[in-house]
Design an enzyme around this catalytic site. Structure first.
Site, short mmCIF file in Angstrom:
data_model
loop_
_atom_site.label_atom_id
_atom_site.label_comp_id
_atom_site.label_asym_id
_atom_site.label_seq_id
_atom_site.Cartn_x
_atom_site.Cartn_y
_atom_site.Cartn_z
CE LYS A 169 -4.27 6.68 2.96
NZ LYS A 169 -5.60 6.21 2.99
CG HIS B 94 -7.52 8.39 0.21
ND1 HIS B 94 -6.19 8.21 -0.13
CD2 HIS B 94 -8.05 7.15 0.28
CE1 HIS B 94 -5.93 6.93 -0.27
NE2 HIS B 94 -7.05 6.26 -0.02
CG HIS C 135 -2.07 0.89 1.19
ND1 HIS C 135 -2.31 1.84 2.16
CD2 HIS C 135 -3.08 1.02 0.29
CE1 HIS C 135 -3.40 2.51 1.87
NE2 HIS C 135 -3.90 2.04 0.74
CG ASP D 78 18.59 12.89 -9.43
OD1 ASP D 78 18.59 11.83 -10.09
OD2 ASP D 78 18.51 14.01 -9.95
CG ASP E 44 -0.19 17.74 22.90
OD1 ASP E 44 -1.43 17.81 23.03
OD2 ASP E 44 0.54 17.02 23.61
CE LYS F 298 -1.35 4.80 -1.57
NZ LYS F 298 -2.01 4.38 -0.33
#
EC number: 2.7.8.-
Length: 482
Positions: free
Chosen positions: A402, A400, A222, A229, A407, A224
């Site tokens: 996450k 979508h 999952h 470089d 604090d 990404k």
């Protein structure tokens, strides 16, 4: 006895054997065991097939023995940090890192997540902005481009990104693309034919060895990641496809969170890509190459750890990081997640935070992209509403992202949802960021999202109709295996 009777008897016996395996051999979480037993009991034939595809616990067996950092790149830095921890000589340069040193210690010791403080970070919350920046960085690449996505679609955006990679490959830049077979199931092999012909390399993560059966179907990559470089990295929630630009009528505007970073933390992302690449590749594996880990000096002062987890992990590191962040909270917790199906430990941590007077705010979508997951999410949200959490429903398309911010000091941004699948079954990656400026940027983003969200109250939750309650109950019962 007829053949059909024999087959039914055989499946009945197999169901009993599977039930024994689920209870005694797999040693899985009790709630997951009960969920699978219900599936096997109520739909015996289909349940047997589903268990073979999704239920068999391959966790930490020979399937995942590819972890070897010693010849990759960050082993030396990791060794020094472990030694500093043992001798209590580890140094912190700002309040956010010092106040959360126990979290940093835990992630170094249990995840080998090296801690760096020389990074610059840009927060990206819009798909068009993300891919515009990515394409610009790709156009400037001189040595290599490493690109890894769970979902890569062969639509207009996918073609545009592919064509940019082809151009760089023709210029002599090393191009490597890794995508997940299930997530990118609509992608045809010929899609990257020209890239391969130009000298690029493309690999598929956990492909089926015996179509249409894939016993590793339940374990998906999952992550990404993009590394350019060895100097610029991307990590977050955006996949590759037109819908992430807000062009899918079903979802509308796609609200996600990604980060673009420069600094030594890129080396940790690079290491993760190479480990995943070497698992998928049989002919083009990588060892340590200096150009993949250039020494280019400080790019900023943001403290960060790149934390990964998956079925190859001994511990559920990202979940443990979440719990530690929540447990350390003194004032506030902000959470944005498309799916909210916490296990008992995370749910308890959030419930205790609410009951301790911590200002807990959670934002979820107003529409499902997976029905069972959506109804299970509402069920768990009800528990926290009762404990005093504030919940918002995002109404401007689909959220979508996450992200967790605690604090106004530390944050986590990455690919892991708050659900059992992300914690135990999927290969995930999150950036744990110890920086007040970045944390406040994410807080500001949360507040901007509030302008297109509505508050979901406990009174409203209690008034939901019976048919929704039934959906929630069934989905929650099955949530350990969703």
């Amino acid at each position: 006895m007829s053949i059909s009777s024999i087959l039914l008897s055989l499946f009945f016996i197999l169901n009993i054997l599977l039930a024994i395996i689920v209870i005694f051999k797999e040693r899985r979480d009790a709630s997951a065991s009960w969920a699978w037993l219900l599936v096997l009991f109520f739909i015996p034939v289909l349940g047997f097939i589903l268990y073979l595809l999704f239920g068999h616990n391959l966790r930490r067996k020979h399937l995942f023995q590819w972890e070897d950092r010693k010849k990759i790149g960050i082993e030396r830095l990791l060794k020094h940090q472990l030694e500093d921890l043992e001798t209590k000589q580890f140094q912190f340069n700002n309040r956010a890192t010092f106040d959360n040193k126990d979290l940093i210690y835990m992630l170094i010791m249990n995840n080998h997540a090296v801690f760096t403080e020389d990074n610059s970070v840009d927060v990206i919350t819009d798909g068009r902005d993300k891919f515009q920046r990515l394409l610009s960085d790709i156009s400037k690449a001189k040595d290599h481009i490493h690109l890894q996505y769970y979902i890569y679609k062969g639509d207009e955006l996918g073609k545009k990104l592919r064509d940019a990679l082809i151009q760089k490959a023709k210029e002599g830049v090393q191009v490597r693309v890794l995508y997940d077979e299930l997530g990118s199931r609509t992608l045809r092999k010929k899609f990257f034919k020209e890239l391969r012909e130009a000298g690029g390399h493309v690999e598929v993560f956990f492909p089926s060895k015996l179509r249409p059966i894939n016993l590793r179907l339940n374990y998906r990559n999952h992550r990404k990641l993009v590394i350019i470089d060895g100097m610029t990295g991307y990590v977050g929630g955006f996949n590759v496809g037109d819908e992430y630009l807000g062009l899918n009528p079903k979802f509308g505007y796609w609200r996600d969170t990604h980060i673009r970073l420069q600094g030594t933390a890129v080396h940790a992302i690079q290491t993760r890509f190479i480990l995943d690449w070497n698992q998928a590749s049989h002919h083009h594996t990588l060892t340590y190459i200096p150009n993949h880990f250039p020494d280019y000096g400080p790019k900023g002062n943001v403290g960060m750890q790149i934390v990964t987890s998956g079925p190859d992990s001994e511990w559920e590191q990202i979940k443990n990081g979440y719990i530690k962040m929540i447990s350390n909270a003194k004032r506030s917790i902000l959470i944005q997640t498309p799916y909210f199906i916490p296990d008992a430990s995370l749910l308890d941590a959030l419930r205790i935070a609410c009951l301790s007077g911590i200002d807990v705010n959670i934002m979820i979508p107003n529409k499902p992209d997976h029905a069972f997951v959506y109804w299970a999410t509402l069920s768990y949200i009800g528990d926290l509403l009762k404990a005093g959490a504030t919940v918002y429903i995002y109404d401007n398309g689909f959220i979508h992202a996450k992200t967790i911010v605690v604090d106004d000091e530390i944050a986590s941004v990455g690919t892991a949802n708050i659900d059992v699948r992300s914690f135990r079954l999927n290969f995930e990656v999150n950036a744990f960021i110890y920086d007040i400026t970045i944390a406040k940027k994410l807080v500001s983003t949360f507040k901007e999202d509030l302008l297109v969200s509505r508050k979901f109250t406990y009174e409203e939750y209690l008034q939901r109709p019976l048919w929704i309650r039934i959906k929630e109950s069934v989905s929650r019962l099955l949530s350990p295996i969703l």
